[in-house]
Design a protein around this motif. Structure first.
Motif, PDB file in Angstrom:
ATOM      1  N   PHE B 204       0.911  -1.128  -0.164  1.00 18.09           N
ATOM      2  CA  PHE B 204      -0.025   0.058  -0.093  1.00 18.09           C
ATOM      3  C   PHE B 204       0.759   1.196  -0.068  1.00 18.09           C
ATOM      4  O   PHE B 204       2.072   1.143   0.339  1.00 18.09           O
ATOM      5  CB  PHE B 204      -0.926  -0.041   1.226  1.00 18.09           C
ATOM      6  CG  PHE B 204      -1.994  -0.941   1.135  1.00 18.09           C
ATOM      7  CD1 PHE B 204      -2.389  -1.737  -0.133  1.00 18.09           C
ATOM      8  CD2 PHE B 204      -2.495  -1.412   2.250  1.00 18.09           C
ATOM      9  CE1 PHE B 204      -3.364  -2.729  -0.036  1.00 18.09           C
ATOM     10  CE2 PHE B 204      -3.679  -2.394   2.509  1.00 18.09           C
ATOM     11  CZ  PHE B 204      -3.931  -3.167   1.209  1.00 18.09           C
ATOM     12  N   ASP B 205       0.235   2.522  -0.300  1.00 20.53           N
ATOM     13  CA  ASP B 205       0.933   3.633  -0.393  1.00 20.53           C
ATOM     14  C   ASP B 205       1.234   4.264   1.031  1.00 20.53           C
ATOM     15  O   ASP B 205       0.458   4.111   1.833  1.00 20.53           O
ATOM     16  CB  ASP B 205       0.124   4.698  -1.162  1.00 20.53           C
ATOM     17  CG  ASP B 205      -0.136   4.281  -2.622  1.00 20.53           C
ATOM     18  OD1 ASP B 205       0.250   3.258  -3.118  1.00 20.53           O
ATOM     19  OD2 ASP B 205      -0.750   5.085  -3.278  1.00 20.53           O
ATOM     20  N   VAL B 207       1.772   7.224   1.815  1.00 15.74           N
ATOM     21  CA  VAL B 207       0.852   8.504   2.004  1.00 15.74           C
ATOM     22  C   VAL B 207      -0.580   8.051   2.803  1.00 15.74           C
ATOM     23  O   VAL B 207      -0.883   8.859   3.723  1.00 15.74           O
ATOM     24  CB  VAL B 207       0.720   9.143   1.013  1.00 15.74           C
ATOM     25  CG1 VAL B 207       0.141   8.579  -0.174  1.00 15.74           C
ATOM     26  CG2 VAL B 207       0.118  10.688   1.260  1.00 15.74           C
ATOM     27  N   ALA B 208      -1.157   7.007   2.296  1.00 22.18           N
ATOM     28  CA  ALA B 208      -2.248   6.583   2.837  1.00 22.18           C
ATOM     29  C   ALA B 208      -2.137   6.000   4.452  1.00 22.18           C
ATOM     30  O   ALA B 208      -2.875   6.275   5.272  1.00 22.18           O
ATOM     31  CB  ALA B 208      -2.952   5.692   1.983  1.00 22.18           C
ATOM     32  N   VAL B 209      -1.086   5.137   4.527  1.00 19.99           N
ATOM     33  CA  VAL B 209      -0.764   4.460   5.709  1.00 19.99           C
ATOM     34  C   VAL B 209      -0.646   5.837   6.710  1.00 19.99           C
ATOM     35  O   VAL B 209      -1.136   5.698   7.895  1.00 19.99           O
ATOM     36  CB  VAL B 209       0.485   3.481   5.668  1.00 19.99           C
ATOM     37  CG1 VAL B 209       0.853   2.998   7.077  1.00 19.99           C
ATOM     38  CG2 VAL B 209      -0.086   2.163   4.849  1.00 19.99           C
ATOM     39  N   GLY B 211      -1.148   8.808   6.752  1.00 20.79           N
ATOM     40  CA  GLY B 211      -2.470   9.729   7.008  1.00 20.79           C
ATOM     41  C   GLY B 211      -3.026   9.214   8.073  1.00 20.79           C
ATOM     42  O   GLY B 211      -3.829   9.789   8.519  1.00 20.79           O
ATOM     43  N   ILE B 212      -3.689   7.818   7.445  1.00 18.87           N
ATOM     44  CA  ILE B 212      -4.619   7.249   8.475  1.00 18.87           C
ATOM     45  C   ILE B 212      -4.310   6.984   9.848  1.00 18.87           C
ATOM     46  O   ILE B 212      -4.932   7.278  10.821  1.00 18.87           O
ATOM     47  CB  ILE B 212      -5.207   5.555   7.826  1.00 18.87           C
ATOM     48  CG1 ILE B 212      -5.682   5.896   6.608  1.00 18.87           C
ATOM     49  CG2 ILE B 212      -5.701   4.870   8.850  1.00 18.87           C
ATOM     50  CD1 ILE B 212      -5.766   4.529   5.601  1.00 18.87           C
ATOM     51  N   LYS B 213      -3.008   6.812   9.999  1.00 13.99           N
ATOM     52  CA  LYS B 213      -2.558   6.383  11.354  1.00 13.99           C
ATOM     53  C   LYS B 213      -2.191   7.702  12.309  1.00 13.99           C
ATOM     54  O   LYS B 213      -2.752   7.825  13.298  1.00 13.99           O
ATOM     55  CB  LYS B 213      -0.910   5.730  11.411  1.00 13.99           C
ATOM     56  CG  LYS B 213      -0.630   5.687  12.662  1.00 13.99           C
ATOM     57  CD  LYS B 213       0.648   4.542  12.546  1.00 13.99           C
ATOM     58  CE  LYS B 213       1.120   4.466  14.090  1.00 13.99           C
ATOM     59  NZ  LYS B 213       2.446   3.580  14.154  1.00 13.99           N
ATOM     60  N   GLN B 214      -2.340   8.780  11.443  1.00 13.69           N
ATOM     61  CA  GLN B 214      -1.860   9.984  12.118  1.00 13.69           C
ATOM     62  C   GLN B 214      -3.194  10.679  12.580  1.00 13.69           C
ATOM     63  O   GLN B 214      -3.378  10.907  13.869  1.00 13.69           O
ATOM     64  CB  GLN B 214      -1.457  11.186  11.194  1.00 13.69           C
ATOM     65  CG  GLN B 214      -1.054  12.506  11.629  1.00 13.69           C
ATOM     66  CD  GLN B 214      -0.579  13.303  10.794  1.00 13.69           C
ATOM     67  OE1 GLN B 214      -0.828  13.372   9.374  1.00 13.69           O
ATOM     68  NE2 GLN B 214       0.415  14.283  11.101  1.00 13.69           N
ATOM     69  N   LEU B 215      -4.372  10.102  12.139  1.00  6.08           N
ATOM     70  CA  LEU B 215      -5.658  10.644  12.687  1.00  6.08           C
ATOM     71  C   LEU B 215      -6.206   9.691  13.706  1.00  6.08           C
ATOM     72  O   LEU B 215      -7.217  10.240  14.427  1.00  6.08           O
ATOM     73  CB  LEU B 215      -6.800  10.835  11.484  1.00  6.08           C
ATOM     74  CG  LEU B 215      -6.378  12.188  10.518  1.00  6.08           C
ATOM     75  CD1 LEU B 215      -7.092  12.214   9.351  1.00  6.08           C
ATOM     76  CD2 LEU B 215      -7.086  13.307  11.666  1.00  6.08           C
ATOM     77  N   VAL B 216      -5.904   8.449  13.483  1.00 11.09           N
ATOM     78  CA  VAL B 216      -6.096   7.462  14.691  1.00 11.09           C
ATOM     79  C   VAL B 216      -5.536   7.777  15.875  1.00 11.09           C
ATOM     80  O   VAL B 216      -6.011   7.840  16.935  1.00 11.09           O
ATOM     81  CB  VAL B 216      -5.859   6.003  14.269  1.00 11.09           C
ATOM     82  CG1 VAL B 216      -6.234   5.038  15.472  1.00 11.09           C
ATOM     83  CG2 VAL B 216      -6.784   5.447  13.094  1.00 11.09           C
ATOM     84  N   ASP B 217      -4.267   8.239  15.833  1.00 12.17           N
ATOM     85  CA  ASP B 217      -3.636   8.837  16.824  1.00 12.17           C
ATOM     86  C   ASP B 217      -4.246   9.871  17.604  1.00 12.17           C
ATOM     87  O   ASP B 217      -4.318   9.876  18.788  1.00 12.17           O
ATOM     88  CB  ASP B 217      -2.056   9.574  16.371  1.00 12.17           C
ATOM     89  CG  ASP B 217      -1.134   8.217  15.877  1.00 12.17           C
ATOM     90  OD1 ASP B 217      -1.440   7.322  16.385  1.00 12.17           O
ATOM     91  OD2 ASP B 217      -0.018   8.639  15.596  1.00 12.17           O
ATOM     92  N   VAL B 218      -4.936  10.853  16.816  1.00 13.52           N
ATOM     93  CA  VAL B 218      -5.605  11.970  17.273  1.00 13.52           C
ATOM     94  C   VAL B 218      -6.760  11.305  18.192  1.00 13.52           C
ATOM     95  O   VAL B 218      -7.012  11.840  19.365  1.00 13.52           O
ATOM     96  CB  VAL B 218      -6.207  12.821  16.297  1.00 13.52           C
ATOM     97  CG1 VAL B 218      -6.927  14.059  16.982  1.00 13.52           C
ATOM     98  CG2 VAL B 218      -4.835  13.612  15.665  1.00 13.52           C
ATOM     99  N   ALA B 219      -7.378  10.270  17.681  1.00 15.70           N
ATOM    100  CA  ALA B 219      -8.581   9.750  18.502  1.00 15.70           C
ATOM    101  C   ALA B 219      -8.209   9.111  19.651  1.00 15.70           C
ATOM    102  O   ALA B 219      -9.090   8.892  20.522  1.00 15.70           O
ATOM    103  CB  ALA B 219      -9.361   9.057  17.460  1.00 15.70           C
TER     104      ALA B 219
END
Lengths: 276, 276, 276
Positions: B204-205, B207-209, B211-219
């Motif tokens: 997988f790319d 940038v997607a991995v 980007g997803i993880k960064q927002l799960v981190d916030v949550a």
């Protein structure tokens, strides 16, 4: 002052076993609120205490729910507790923060205020004969003792909304699946398993127990004012005149008695509300 | 500098497989802290990396726990890491934020610092031969690597308090039931399932991995200072003189050796603390 | 204006049943966004409504996902919704806050935007023939409709990262184990169980339903700006030129048709990305 509803067995300075006893279905009432405040004071002040087990010997009931026939004006008029919250909520908030592990040993029904009580303890062990629930929606009320805040964080939004908006009885197996209780314990082993787990913690250092719990509190407890909003919503909804006739109907059908609608209250409320 | 404890197999630029190896039970020690910091630096800097698997080939042990015989003054004196936290915690905080999927492939025991390590990775796949736990309460200490903050958010308040205040061994099945690990994988398929899942993400790319993880981190991630409070509590409790004799007793009974109390440490601690 | 995609059956003033219907696999597209905004307006304004069920009669599909062939410039150019968010997200945010219980009755596949839709409803009941998933990572994109924020809080960090970074199809049984759906309902009973649960809530007072939900919202909903960051990340990643060829390959293999890769999309994406 009425008879003590909380029988405290000081097994050792580090381990107390508390049996709740208030009538044939273990209702919570204004005396419960006052006596629980005294008990929480004692737990807070006990220097060597590391673990308290809450339990019931009343057949079929851990704590049924709030007594619908109790004196509302007495409850409304109670002085605020040490946290600045109404004592009904103050008890639960202080109980959840005592520097001691608290365990609910659940057999039988614990709904409404009874569910709110076990949610204010740390660990819930349930026999397959436990039934939990927040039926308040079915009598037109928002629950007042914090389950929106606590279940939302404990079992996640979807399951919390199912429990709170559906108001159904939650049998022990589903409660364990959802995380509403920690886990199921076979009914015949409930006392033995709970006691062994408590004796284990009773052998540990208070500084470790208290220090761990304080940081889990930071990660998991709601703010006091979020809980206060829930109690305000309860008084605003449960106090409506529209609320009374259906409670009257439930009382006619055996509410607050060990048989009748009390046995399957969640189901009975749905049936009676739907007029069938 | 000692031998490398983390053997890195760069399967491809996007997929690394890291095998931990430090003695017969895979203890964590001051060298582990320094070497993990270097490894996290490498992971952070690898431009095409999207997935890292952490594993062990040591029979019966993923990572036993912190080495009780290690040089405490060396640990206390370590310079702070890039986050401003002590490097023990800095490693875990940075590991949890790398822009890469991290997977713990767990077979055998991983307790205390080992449990804290797997909680700092993203995804935990466990064979039925995995055992997790935070036994620190049983030796009089508050765990220092963040499990109050992480387990409180991961498994909910009730189960987090049971794990942390009880200090029992948590077998894989209960760990999966509680959400402490993601799920069980049959022991014979653990490597195959983990590898297939990792190869999938490796395709997988980034940038997607990332980007997803960064927002799960916030949550989902706790604030750094909440974690810092936990490490302070660890140093304050594990450093007490009262703490030492019981650790000595455990060492006499085989702590840090592949058999003896190390095999069922949670149970053994309860037995020895209760003097039976 | 195209045909209505949401068929609203007003079973009673307190209970609506909404069937989604948009082509052979129930794609979401710009018309869906506009029509859902109108439907959410209606739900917000219905004075006696307490429960809405969302469902599908399309064989094999609840809501497949976003239509990859839809007019992107039309979506980008849509005026902001009442919350100040892009209408794609505004719909989901407003839907999650309506003073009404919302239930997704899930049979068949609901992935990507379809998964985001069901996550914006309150309660997810799933037949064993339900399949959920967020496959966006596999096409190089960060999902835009909030699943990092919602799954992170609903199922915990570990399982959320597995779902979102792995992008695999999540069969109903695993979805229930993880808390992604509330629970499994036997396929043959899905309509009956959902309808009975909805009729129950339809008999309750709106003031209680709305008051309870408002406080669960406080405990569980992400802030709007956290969701906005997710949609920004979606537009930044899904809009890349590198993104298009693989989507083209998927379309060649039957994407958006009821058979072909659409049936096992998560698995197919992994296979095609790994070039096997």
């Amino acid at each position: 002052m009425s008879t003590e509803q909380f029988h405290v067995d000081e097994v050792s300075p580090s381990y107390w076993r508390v049996t709740f006893d208030n009538g044939p279905v273990n209702l919570l009432d204004p005396d419960t609120v006052e006596q629980l405040a005294v008990l929480v004071d004692r737990i807070e002040a006990a220097p060597d205490l590391t673990v308290v087990v809450f339990r019931s010997d009343t057949p079929g009931y851990f704590m049924a729910h709030w007594d619908f026939l109790s004196d509302t004006s007495r409850v409304v008029g109670m002085p605020l507790g040490p946290t600045g919250l109404h004592p009904y909520l103050d008890n639960f908030v202080r109980l959840s923060r005592v520097p001691v592990a608290t365990i609910s040993e659940i057999r039988g029904r614990t709904r409404g205020a009874g569910s709110e009580f076990v949610l204010a303890t740390d660990i819930r062990l349930a026999s397959e004969r436990a039934v939990l629930g927040q039926f308040e929606v079915g009598v037109g009320a928002v629950p007042g003792g914090g389950p929106m805040a606590r279940l939302g964080r404990l079992v996640g939004r979807g399951r919390a909304l199912e429990i709170l908006l559906g108001g159904e009885d939650v049998p022990a197996a589903r409660a364990a699946e959802y995380g509403y209780v920690n886990r199921l314990v076979p009914d015949a082993e409930l006392e033995r398993v709970t006691d062994a787990f408590a004796r284990r913690i009773a052998a540990f250092d208070k500084v470790a127990v208290a220090g761990i719990k304080q940081l889990v509190d930071v990660a998991t407890l709601p703010a006091d004012d979020e809980l206060a909003r829930g109690l305000d919503a309860y008084f605003a909804t449960a106090g409506r005149p529209e609320h009374r006739p259906f409670v009257g109907l439930l009382l006619e059908h055996g509410l607050q008695r060990p048989d009748g609608v009390e046995t399957d209250l969640g189901t009975a409320i749905g049936r009676l509300r739907q007029g069938s």
